[in-house]
Design a protein around this motif. Structure first.
Motif, PDB file in Angstrom:
ATOM      1  N   VAL A   1       0.865  -1.185   0.000  1.00  0.00           N
ATOM      2  CA  VAL A   1       0.000   0.000   0.000  1.00  0.00           C
ATOM      3  C   VAL A   1       0.898   1.231   0.000  1.00  0.00           C
ATOM      4  O   VAL A   1       1.938   1.250   0.653  1.00  0.00           O
ATOM      5  CB  VAL A   1      -0.916   0.019   1.246  1.00  0.00           C
ATOM      6  CG1 VAL A   1      -1.828   1.229   1.227  1.00  0.00           C
ATOM      7  CG2 VAL A   1      -1.743  -1.249   1.323  1.00  0.00           C
TER       8      VAL A   1
ATOM      9  N   THR B   1     -10.682  -7.847   4.548  1.00  0.00           N
ATOM     10  CA  THR B   1     -11.410  -8.159   3.317  1.00  0.00           C
ATOM     11  C   THR B   1     -12.853  -7.683   3.472  1.00  0.00           C
ATOM     12  O   THR B   1     -13.310  -7.370   4.574  1.00  0.00           O
ATOM     13  CB  THR B   1     -11.415  -9.664   3.035  1.00  0.00           C
ATOM     14  OG1 THR B   1     -12.166 -10.339   4.063  1.00  0.00           O
ATOM     15  CG2 THR B   1     -10.005 -10.212   2.986  1.00  0.00           C
TER      16      THR B   1
ATOM     17  N   LYS C   1     -12.505  -9.237  -2.416  1.00  0.00           N
ATOM     18  CA  LYS C   1     -11.958  -7.893  -2.502  1.00  0.00           C
ATOM     19  C   LYS C   1     -11.486  -7.406  -1.135  1.00  0.00           C
ATOM     20  O   LYS C   1     -12.036  -7.789  -0.096  1.00  0.00           O
ATOM     21  CB  LYS C   1     -13.012  -6.918  -3.034  1.00  0.00           C
ATOM     22  CG  LYS C   1     -13.480  -7.181  -4.455  1.00  0.00           C
ATOM     23  CD  LYS C   1     -12.433  -6.764  -5.460  1.00  0.00           C
ATOM     24  CE  LYS C   1     -12.972  -6.885  -6.880  1.00  0.00           C
ATOM     25  NZ  LYS C   1     -11.949  -6.498  -7.890  1.00  0.00           N
ATOM     26  N   ILE C   2     -10.480  -6.557  -1.154  1.00  0.00           N
ATOM     27  CA  ILE C   2     -10.039  -5.892   0.073  1.00  0.00           C
ATOM     28  C   ILE C   2     -10.960  -4.704   0.324  1.00  0.00           C
ATOM     29  O   ILE C   2     -11.347  -3.995  -0.603  1.00  0.00           O
ATOM     30  CB  ILE C   2      -8.579  -5.431  -0.064  1.00  0.00           C
ATOM     31  CG1 ILE C   2      -7.658  -6.650  -0.198  1.00  0.00           C
ATOM     32  CG2 ILE C   2      -8.150  -4.592   1.130  1.00  0.00           C
ATOM     33  CD1 ILE C   2      -6.227  -6.295  -0.529  1.00  0.00           C
ATOM     34  N   ASP C   3     -11.334  -4.501   1.573  1.00  0.00           N
ATOM     35  CA  ASP C   3     -12.200  -3.389   1.933  1.00  0.00           C
ATOM     36  C   ASP C   3     -11.378  -2.100   1.957  1.00  0.00           C
ATOM     37  O   ASP C   3     -10.575  -1.884   2.861  1.00  0.00           O
ATOM     38  CB  ASP C   3     -12.832  -3.647   3.310  1.00  0.00           C
ATOM     39  CG  ASP C   3     -13.883  -2.606   3.664  1.00  0.00           C
ATOM     40  OD1 ASP C   3     -14.072  -1.658   2.876  1.00  0.00           O
ATOM     41  OD2 ASP C   3     -14.518  -2.730   4.730  1.00  0.00           O
ATOM     42  N   THR C   4     -11.583  -1.247   0.949  1.00  0.00           N
ATOM     43  CA  THR C   4     -10.821   0.002   0.851  1.00  0.00           C
ATOM     44  C   THR C   4     -11.669   1.226   1.188  1.00  0.00           C
ATOM     45  O   THR C   4     -11.257   2.352   0.911  1.00  0.00           O
ATOM     46  CB  THR C   4     -10.252   0.158  -0.574  1.00  0.00           C
ATOM     47  OG1 THR C   4     -11.338   0.184  -1.508  1.00  0.00           O
ATOM     48  CG2 THR C   4      -9.315  -0.991  -0.922  1.00  0.00           C
TER      49      THR C   4
ATOM     50  N   SER D   1      -3.187   4.081  -2.236  1.00  0.00           N
ATOM     51  CA  SER D   1      -3.155   3.303  -3.478  1.00  0.00           C
ATOM     52  C   SER D   1      -2.800   1.862  -3.124  1.00  0.00           C
ATOM     53  O   SER D   1      -1.887   1.617  -2.336  1.00  0.00           O
ATOM     54  CB  SER D   1      -2.118   3.871  -4.446  1.00  0.00           C
ATOM     55  OG  SER D   1      -2.458   5.191  -4.822  1.00  0.00           O
ATOM     56  N   PHE D   2      -3.531   0.915  -3.725  1.00  0.00           N
ATOM     57  CA  PHE D   2      -3.340  -0.500  -3.442  1.00  0.00           C
ATOM     58  C   PHE D   2      -2.754  -1.182  -4.675  1.00  0.00           C
ATOM     59  O   PHE D   2      -3.305  -1.090  -5.763  1.00  0.00           O
ATOM     60  CB  PHE D   2      -4.666  -1.154  -3.053  1.00  0.00           C
ATOM     61  CG  PHE D   2      -5.249  -0.620  -1.779  1.00  0.00           C
ATOM     62  CD1 PHE D   2      -5.058  -1.283  -0.582  1.00  0.00           C
ATOM     63  CD2 PHE D   2      -5.980   0.564  -1.769  1.00  0.00           C
ATOM     64  CE1 PHE D   2      -5.585  -0.787   0.597  1.00  0.00           C
ATOM     65  CE2 PHE D   2      -6.494   1.075  -0.596  1.00  0.00           C
ATOM     66  CZ  PHE D   2      -6.308   0.396   0.588  1.00  0.00           C
TER      67      PHE D   2
ATOM     68  N   THR E   1      -2.594  -4.278  -5.166  1.00  0.00           N
ATOM     69  CA  THR E   1      -3.593  -5.284  -5.527  1.00  0.00           C
ATOM     70  C   THR E   1      -4.814  -5.040  -4.661  1.00  0.00           C
ATOM     71  O   THR E   1      -4.689  -4.647  -3.494  1.00  0.00           O
ATOM     72  CB  THR E   1      -3.071  -6.724  -5.328  1.00  0.00           C
ATOM     73  OG1 THR E   1      -4.086  -7.657  -5.711  1.00  0.00           O
ATOM     74  CG2 THR E   1      -2.703  -6.993  -3.874  1.00  0.00           C
ATOM     75  N   ASN E   2      -6.007  -5.236  -5.217  1.00  0.00           N
ATOM     76  CA  ASN E   2      -7.226  -4.941  -4.459  1.00  0.00           C
ATOM     77  C   ASN E   2      -8.048  -6.181  -4.139  1.00  0.00           C
ATOM     78  O   ASN E   2      -9.187  -6.083  -3.699  1.00  0.00           O
ATOM     79  CB  ASN E   2      -8.096  -3.928  -5.210  1.00  0.00           C
ATOM     80  CG  ASN E   2      -8.527  -4.439  -6.569  1.00  0.00           C
ATOM     81  OD1 ASN E   2      -8.235  -5.579  -6.935  1.00  0.00           O
ATOM     82  ND2 ASN E   2      -9.219  -3.605  -7.313  1.00  0.00           N
ATOM     83  N   GLU E   3      -7.475  -7.369  -4.354  1.00  0.00           N
ATOM     84  CA  GLU E   3      -8.162  -8.593  -3.968  1.00  0.00           C
ATOM     85  C   GLU E   3      -7.144  -9.671  -3.614  1.00  0.00           C
ATOM     86  O   GLU E   3      -5.979  -9.605  -4.022  1.00  0.00           O
ATOM     87  CB  GLU E   3      -9.095  -9.086  -5.074  1.00  0.00           C
ATOM     88  CG  GLU E   3      -8.407  -9.590  -6.320  1.00  0.00           C
ATOM     89  CD  GLU E   3      -9.399 -10.131  -7.347  1.00  0.00           C
ATOM     90  OE1 GLU E   3     -10.611  -9.937  -7.190  1.00  0.00           O
ATOM     91  OE2 GLU E   3      -8.936 -10.778  -8.301  1.00  0.00           O
TER      92      GLU E   3
END
Length: 318
Positions: free
Chosen positions: A172, A187, A204-207, A214-215, A217-219
């Motif tokens: 991140v 998640t 998915k990651i809980d954003t 900024s991620f 990866t988002n999952e």
């Protein structure tokens, strides 16, 4: 006769007026088409948005929302761009980093821009040759991801281990004051019911509320091995802890049943000696006639432990 003559004159006037209006409109259209067929040079504003922003950079909020384009083209072409205002997406991944700025060169990205707005750059030029956008470097950190996955098993099935995430941590980037306080990500919530076989998938990651970050990866992928479980029980003696010297105590019952769940493969490995049930003498208060039994030791591969009797009657003999 006089009335007839007057009516005829009025009819002629109305007819002439209609003819005049028709020719006026026709000539106006001809004039309009002639005018828009001529070439003009004009500056127009084109909306701009920014995409593919480098993950390790935070660009300034003070960036242009429009770009000025000087067009030398037919009037109808200029009219089209003014009415429909095509948007340009500037790919900042194509920009060059120079002295704390991302510098985007329009001529170097000419073909990419032409594809977006369908403008012939032989007849159009951006007033600026380059666009420089200030940025701040972001701080990067590897953050652990915790699952929020609820698995409900069918009767007789369970899992001996927790859900596995891959990757279990994600990179991140963002402002240092936020990154430094971020310890764990979660998640999104996921629930699966009536499970009787191995489970796997992606979540998915809980954003939410993390828009400044900024991620990379988002999952993440999750998996868990599911096994057939059965219930068993063993008879275990009750031990007394912290018994004072020269104090005798008689308890009833002297043994209790420990119920447990275990997968079928390991059922034969469970023995009574693997468990330990105790009562603590220090828990006794004046007037009590029972003491609570607790399981303090058990095999690591059994689960859902419980006793058939937790209240142990006692008599103290000094």
């Amino acid at each position: 006769m006089f009335k007839n003559i007057r009516f005829k004159r009025i009819s002629i006037k109305k007819s002439s007026l209609k003819s005049f209006g028709f020719f006026l409109l026709f000539s106006s259209l001809i004039w309009f088409f002639v005018q828009i067929s001529k070439e003009y040079t004009q500056v127009i504003d084109i909306p701009v948005s920014y995409v593919n922003i480098p993950m390790d950079k935070s660009i300034s909020k003070e960036k242009p929302e429009h770009l000025q384009l000087r067009i030398q083209d037919k009037g109808f072409a200029i009219w089209y761009y003014k009415i429909f205002r095509p948007e340009i997406k500037l790919d900042l991944g194509r920009a060059i980093e120079e002295s704390g700025e991302l510098v985007y060169n329009f001529e170097a990205n000419r073909e990419y821009l032409e594809e977006q707005v369908n403008i012939n750059f032989e007849k159009a030029r951006f007033i600026q040759e380059t666009l420089a956008i200030k940025f701040q470097p972001k701080k990067k950190k590897l953050v652990k991801v915790a699952p929020r996955i609820r698995l409900n098993y069918a009767v007789g099935y369970s899992a001996g281990e927790a859900v596995t995430l891959r990757p279990d941590s994600v990179q991140v980037s963002g402002p240092g004051d936020i990154i430094d306080t971020l310890q764990t990500l979660r998640t999104r919530e996921l629930q699966i019911n009536n499970i009787n076989s191995n489970v796997s998938g992606k979540v998915k990651i809980d954003t939410s509320n993390l828009g400044m970050l900024s991620f990379y990866t988002n999952e993440v992928a999750y998996s868990q091995k599911v096994e057939k479980f059965t219930e068993g029980s063993v008879s275990v003696p009750v031990a007394i802890r912290n018994l004072p010297e020269n104090t005798n105590i008689t308890i009833f019952p002297k043994k209790v049943l420990v119920y447990f769940q275990v997968n079928l493969r390991q059922y034969e490995m469970v023995e009574a000696d693997n468990f330990k049930v105790v009562c603590d003498f220090n828990d006794i208060h004046e007037g009590d006639d029972f003491i609570i039994a607790r399981i303090v030791d058990s095999p690591s591969f059994v689960r859902n432990l419980r006793l058939n009797e937790r209240k142990i009657q006692f008599v103290i003999k000094r």
